[in-house]
Each structure stands twice: as structure tokens, then as C-alpha cells.
Design a protein around this motif. Structure first.
Motif, PDB file in Angstrom:
ATOM      1  N   GLU A 246     -11.674  -4.750   3.566  1.00  0.00           N
ATOM      2  CA  GLU A 246     -10.170  -4.690   3.290  1.00  0.00           C
ATOM      3  C   GLU A 246      -9.430  -4.095   4.322  1.00  0.00           C
ATOM      4  N   LEU A 247      -9.697  -3.184   4.905  1.00  0.00           N
ATOM      5  CA  LEU A 247      -8.865  -2.364   5.837  1.00  0.00           C
ATOM      6  C   LEU A 247      -9.194  -3.206   7.262  1.00  0.00           C
ATOM      7  N   THR A 248     -10.294  -3.888   7.558  1.00  0.00           N
ATOM      8  CA  THR A 248     -10.108  -4.654   8.800  1.00  0.00           C
ATOM      9  C   THR A 248      -9.449  -6.025   8.583  1.00  0.00           C
TER      10      THR A 248
ATOM     11  N   TYR B  63       0.913  -1.116  -0.020  1.00  0.00           N
ATOM     12  CA  TYR B  63       0.022  -0.307   0.011  1.00  0.00           C
ATOM     13  C   TYR B  63       0.992   1.260  -0.020  1.00  0.00           C
ATOM     14  N   HIS B  64       0.850   2.013  -1.329  1.00  0.00           N
ATOM     15  CA  HIS B  64       2.068   2.684  -1.345  1.00  0.00           C
ATOM     16  C   HIS B  64       1.334   4.282  -1.677  1.00  0.00           C
TER      17      HIS B  64
ATOM     18  N   LEU C 233     -13.561   4.696  13.309  1.00  0.00           N
ATOM     19  CA  LEU C 233     -12.155   5.007  13.044  1.00  0.00           C
ATOM     20  C   LEU C 233     -11.917   4.350  11.679  1.00  0.00           C
ATOM     21  N   ILE C 234     -12.127   3.230  11.501  1.00  0.00           N
ATOM     22  CA  ILE C 234     -12.137   2.561  10.103  1.00  0.00           C
ATOM     23  C   ILE C 234     -12.909   3.061   9.151  1.00  0.00           C
TER      24      ILE C 234
ATOM     25  N   GLN D  79      -4.274  -8.690   9.931  1.00  0.00           N
ATOM     26  CA  GLN D  79      -2.732  -9.055   9.450  1.00  0.00           C
ATOM     27  C   GLN D  79      -1.695  -8.425   9.993  1.00  0.00           C
ATOM     28  N   LEU D  80      -1.914  -7.014  10.540  1.00  0.00           N
ATOM     29  CA  LEU D  80      -0.895  -6.299  10.939  1.00  0.00           C
ATOM     30  C   LEU D  80      -0.884  -6.497  12.570  1.00  0.00           C
TER      31      LEU D  80
END
Length: 116
Positions: free
Chosen positions: A43-45, A7-8, A81-82, A50-51
Motif C-alpha cells: 500500500e505504501l509503495t 490518511y489522517h 525506508l518503506i 501516486q504521490l
């Protein structure tokens, strides 16, 4: 070989350094310019899982937008927040690198070597 996703943000020096490091490691890279193509809530969830992070940990708290949107309010839910990060992707810490279902933030860029 599985793809390495980054993610760039091309305007960010750490993101550019991390991408160059990945290229030097001969990775099959998929670049997601998340400011142009923000992640969905789903996707962010998934990324957060993963993080191994909570949404608040992924927020760029020094962004003016963070203060404008009053995201320092402790009463905001993780979902709120997400949603704020998806609607305003520049609030998302960068760069995020994903490989084999593991993710890490490339700060410092060398941190990504741990998941390659």
C-alpha cells in the motif's frame, strides 16, 4: 462520485484542517487513521507512486524516531525506508489525500483542492 481517501492523524492540526476542507467540499470521504491501521509495504509503495515521491521524501525527519532509527543513513534502500515507515507509521508525512488514483500531501491543506 469516487471516494476521497485521507490518511489522517486526528492529533495533527494540518490533518484536521484538511479533513474539514474535504468535508466542506462535499466529498465522499474514507478516513484511514494510519497510526491505528498502518499501510502495508504494498500500500505504501502504491501511495508513493501516486504521490510521485521517493520514500525519503515522505519521511518526517523531525520525529525523534527518525534519528533513533538512524534513517538519515544514505545507504538505506528505498525498501528499508518503506519498511521502517510501515513499522513506525508516525514517520509518514501527513495528511495524504487520494482521489481518482492521484495523491497529494495536505500541506498546506488547500493543496488537496488540486486533485478534487
Amino acid at each position: 462520485m469516487s471516494k476521497t481517501v485521507i490518511y489522517h492523524n486526528p492529533r495533527c492540526s494540518k490533518s484536521r484542517e484538511t479533513l474539514a476542507l474535504l468535508e466542506g467540499q462535499q466529498q465522499d470521504i474514507e478516513i484511514v487513521e494510519y497510526l491505528q491501521s498502518p499501510p502495508s509495504v504494498t500500500e505504501l509503495t502504491t501511495l508513493l507512486k501516486q504521490l510521485g515521491m521517493q520514500p525519503r521524501q515522505l519521511l518526517r525527519t523531525k520525529e525523534a524516531l527518525y534519528k533513533e532509527l538512524q534513517l538519515n543513513n544514505d545507504n538505506l534502500s528505498d525498501q528499508q525506508l518503506i519498511e521502517a515507515m510501515c513499522a513506525n507509521p508516525k514517520l509518514i508525512e501527513r495528511p495524504i489525500v487520494i482521489k481518482n488514483n492521484q495523491a497529494i500531501i495536505g500541506r498546506p491543506p488547500e493543496a488537496v483542492l488540486d486533485i478534487l
